[in-house]
Scaffold this motif. Structure first.
Motif, PDB file in Angstrom:
ATOM      1  N   GLN A  51       6.514   0.698  22.655  1.00 18.59           N
ATOM      2  CA  GLN A  51       6.451   2.166  22.707  1.00 18.59           C
ATOM      3  C   GLN A  51       6.132   2.553  24.140  1.00 18.59           C
ATOM      4  O   GLN A  51       5.386   1.876  24.822  1.00 18.59           O
ATOM      5  N   ALA A 224       9.329  10.222  28.066  1.00 25.27           N
ATOM      6  CA  ALA A 224       8.561   9.513  27.037  1.00 25.27           C
ATOM      7  C   ALA A 224       7.215  10.171  26.777  1.00 25.27           C
ATOM      8  O   ALA A 224       6.684  10.088  25.664  1.00 25.27           O
ATOM      9  N   ASN A 263      11.637   8.105  21.013  1.00 24.00           N
ATOM     10  CA  ASN A 263      10.291   7.684  21.402  1.00 24.00           C
ATOM     11  C   ASN A 263       9.236   8.367  20.547  1.00 24.00           C
ATOM     12  O   ASN A 263       8.232   7.768  20.178  1.00 24.00           O
TER      13      ASN A 263
END
Length: 270
Positions: A51, A224, A263
């Motif tokens: 992640q 992100a 994301n």
């Protein structure tokens, strides 16, 4: 390794003279565990961005791994790691070269759904696993899958030429600025033609393509972290949102909006 804190794991790795097994992995996905200073390992490292966005910087360039990508760092390569606050990393440490796969340089690799699940499964394997049993076979399959992982064009090559290094450093620090190669040729006292030839020789890219890659790779951490696509586009030096979306799609095969949503889904599923 169950129950260890990220700091304890980092200290343990630092204290090891050799890995307990040819393949060694973390039990937990570690939040933002990075060594921000330049360092090297006596073993290879497969750093997987589960992640967030992970970046590895070496003398050769910047290697950027968005979610579901990984950076392979060979043993002995001096490097520094940078990542966004939301980044979660799973790392595998490799005590020997993977047969049949070149390990002489850093590279960004795609992590397939199969490889992702193998990494998660291996994180539950005991530290001193039986190399001749089922856990050893799992490690062997992991080696094979890493070897088969396709390399991604998510690397920014950096030149060694003393005339280009300050130019490249300035562009990376201020990607929104519009100075052309002609402008830089005047500043550096070198003809534009000579500068263009040196740039291509040193990086394998034209200045225009290299600067675009700086901008697009630099956009990944901001996207992100949830910043608006329009704001990111302007910060990267794009005049229009449509131009940014087109360049982003060409580089990453996905739109900025789709990247943000993917994301976000990873964060919510955690």
């Amino acid at each position: 390794m169950s129950g260890q804190t990220p700091g304890a794991i980092a200290r343990r790795l630092d204290e090891l003279k050799q890995l307990p097994r040819p393949l060694y992995g973390h039990v937990e996905a570690l939040p933002n565990l990075v060594l921000g200073y330049r360092h090297r390992h006596p073993w290879g490292q497969f750093a997987y961005a589960e992640q967030g966005v992970l970046e590895v910087r070496s003398a050769a360039g910047r290697f950027v791994a968005p979610p579901q990508r990984a950076v392979w760092i060979p043993a002995g390569v001096m490097h520094r790691v940078v990542c966004s606050a939301q980044t979660r990393i799973r790392s595998l440490y490799v005590a020997h070269q993977i047969p049949g796969w070149a390990t002489d340089r850093c590279r960004v690799l795609a992590v397939s759904p199969l490889l992702r699940e193998l990494i998660r499964a291996f994180s539950q394997v005991p530290e001193a696993y039986d190399e001749t049993g089922a856990d050893g076979r799992l490690a062997a399959v992991l080696f094979d899958q890493i070897a088969a992982a396709p390399e991604m064009a998510l690397m920014l090559p950096l030149p060694t030429d003393s005339r280009l290094r300050p130019l490249c450093a300035r562009v990376q620090a201020h990607p929104e600025r519009r100075a052309t190669l002609a402008d830089w040729s005047v500043r550096l006292g070198v003809s534009e033609k000579t500068l263009s030839r040196i740039f291509l020789r040193e990086t394998g890219l034209s200045f225009r393509v290299w600067r675009q890659r700086v901008r697009l790779l630099g956009a990944l951490p901001a996207l992100a972290s949830g910043e608006r696509v329009t704001d990111v586009a302007l910060a990267c030096g794009y005049d229009s949102l449509s131009a940014f979306i087109a360049a982003f799609r060409q580089q990453f095969d996905v739109t900025p909006g789709a990247f943000v949503l993917a994301n976000r889904d990873l964060v919510e599923d955690d």
